[in-house]
Design a protein around this motif. Structure first.
Motif, mmCIF file in Angstrom:
data_model
loop_
_atom_site.group_PDB
_atom_site.id
_atom_site.type_symbol
_atom_site.label_atom_id
_atom_site.label_comp_id
_atom_site.label_asym_id
_atom_site.label_seq_id
_atom_site.Cartn_x
_atom_site.Cartn_y
_atom_site.Cartn_z
ATOM 1 N N LYS A 1 0.939 -1.329 0.180
ATOM 2 C CA LYS A 1 0.008 -0.033 0.108
ATOM 3 C C LYS A 1 0.926 1.318 0.085
ATOM 4 C CE LYS A 1 -2.100 -1.055 3.946
ATOM 5 N NZ LYS A 1 -1.217 -2.131 4.222
ATOM 6 N N SER A 2 1.701 1.401 0.775
ATOM 7 C CA SER A 2 2.514 2.637 1.106
ATOM 8 C C SER A 2 3.463 2.791 -0.220
ATOM 9 C CB SER A 2 3.652 2.546 2.340
ATOM 10 O OG SER A 2 2.651 2.618 3.515
ATOM 11 N N THR A 3 3.858 1.654 -0.685
ATOM 12 C CA THR A 3 4.869 1.694 -1.742
ATOM 13 C C THR A 3 4.294 2.334 -3.147
ATOM 14 O OG1 THR A 3 6.260 -0.357 -1.206
ATOM 15 C CG2 THR A 3 6.105 0.116 -3.576
ATOM 16 N N PHE B 1 -2.527 10.433 1.630
ATOM 17 C CA PHE B 1 -2.404 10.264 3.510
ATOM 18 C C PHE B 1 -1.913 8.653 3.568
ATOM 19 C CE2 PHE B 1 -5.194 13.624 2.989
ATOM 20 C CZ PHE B 1 -5.011 14.567 3.947
ATOM 21 N N ASP B 2 -0.902 8.445 4.306
ATOM 22 C CA ASP B 2 -0.410 7.158 4.746
ATOM 23 C C ASP B 2 -0.778 6.863 6.268
ATOM 24 O OD1 ASP B 2 0.786 4.652 4.862
ATOM 25 O OD2 ASP B 2 2.485 5.398 3.925
ATOM 26 N N GLU B 3 -1.762 6.237 6.577
ATOM 27 C CA GLU B 3 -2.056 5.946 7.862
ATOM 28 C C GLU B 3 -2.053 7.362 8.688
ATOM 29 O OE1 GLU B 3 -1.219 2.413 9.421
ATOM 30 O OE2 GLU B 3 -0.748 1.282 7.397
ATOM 31 N N PRO B 4 -2.837 8.256 8.254
ATOM 32 C CA PRO B 4 -2.560 9.605 8.880
ATOM 33 C C PRO B 4 -3.011 9.441 10.428
ATOM 34 C CG PRO B 4 -4.445 9.652 7.391
ATOM 35 C CD PRO B 4 -3.797 8.288 7.430
#
Ligand code: ADP
Ligand code: MG
Length: 253
Positions: A45-47, A173-176
């Motif tokens: 996901k983050s990648t 937004f990465d797991e904000p």
């Protein structure tokens, strides 16, 4: 009838050294609304999120194949400018990371770097961004306070204001909210929803409830592959894939 597309991903694969983290992901992300990426830890996901504004470029050994188009332009072409790209596509991380400076200077940072505004214009821009991040009323009387003096939730909204100050088209937004208490989480979720009305918002979350609360569309990833992508309600209530069904019903991950 077709919706305006912001990001068009065509067979995107990502590699760290020799290891493939994403396998030929093809998807369109519309210009309006909120798109969520969900899936178990390590599924990529983050990648994928970071590939949308070339944040992975700094990782040694990172490589991407396929194409990522932003408003029809290939952001990985040799002519593309990563600095200009990151102005158009902002990012907010899991841990709020304000600069060790005042509230004002945090928000003014991007406009000072990219634009030539008069002091009065800059002050207006800072106010605009803080209002859009739902922080203005809490900080308007103490803009010279060190950002580190704010609460965790306020610091995260400050980071959102900092990203908004350059008037981006898209915000990633990465797991904000994963480091925030429930009240601060609710405020960030409200903000994500609100921002999705005018911007392209993409959010990575491991919190399935959060995806159902904020996202118009959800993409489910497993082991670097996009398994299913569609309207959030459909993905959660009538998933087409048995792996999606197992995940959204909490049977694994
Ligand atoms: N900087 C990195 N260097 C090497 N491997 C990485 C790096 N970042 C992520 N990976 C690997 O890529 C895969 C996907 O990771 P990531 O995108 O962070 O997944 P997620 O965000 O879904 O948890 C994992 O196997 C992870 O170990
Ligand atoms: Mg991640």
């Amino acid at each position: 009838m077709s919706e305006e597309v912001r990001f068009r991903l065509q067979q995107v694969s990502c590699f760290y050294g020799g290891t493939r983290a994403l396998h030929e992901v093809t998807m369109d992300i519309p210009a309006r609304g909120v798109t969520a990426f969900i899936g178990p830890s390590g599924c990529g996901k983050s990648t994928l999120l970071r590939s949308l504004n070339r944040m992975n470029d700094v990782v040694p050994g990172f490589a991407l194949t396929g194409r990522v188009l932003l408003d029809g332009q290939d952001i990985y072409s040799s002519r593309a400018d990563p600095v200009a790209l990151r102005r158009r596509v902002g990012m907010v991380f899991q841990r709020s990371n304000p600069f060790p400076s005042s509230i004002f200077d945090n928000v003014a940072y991007g406009p000072r770097l990219h634009e030539r505004l008069s002091p009065a214009q800059l002050a207006l821009r800072v106010e605009e961004a803080l209002r859009a991040a739902a922080l203005w009323d809490e900080v308007k009387d103490r803009l010279n306070l060190q950002a580190s003096m704010l609460s965790g939730g306020q610091q995260q909204r400050l980071c959102i204001a900092r990203a908004l100050a350059v008037r981006p088209e898209a915000l990633l937004f990465d797991e904000p909210a994963s480091a925030l208490d429930p009240l601060s989480t609710a405020r960030v979720e409200e903000l994500v929803l609100e921002l999705g009305r005018s911007l392209t918002v993409v959010i990575v979350t491991h919190n399935l409830q959060q995806a159902t609360r904020v996202a118009d569309r959800t993409a489910f990833f497993l082991l670097g592959r996009l398994v299913e992508y569609g309207p959030t309600v459909e993905l959660f209530t009538t998933p087409k894939d048995s792996q999606t069904e197992a995940y959204v019903s909490g049977r694994f991950g």
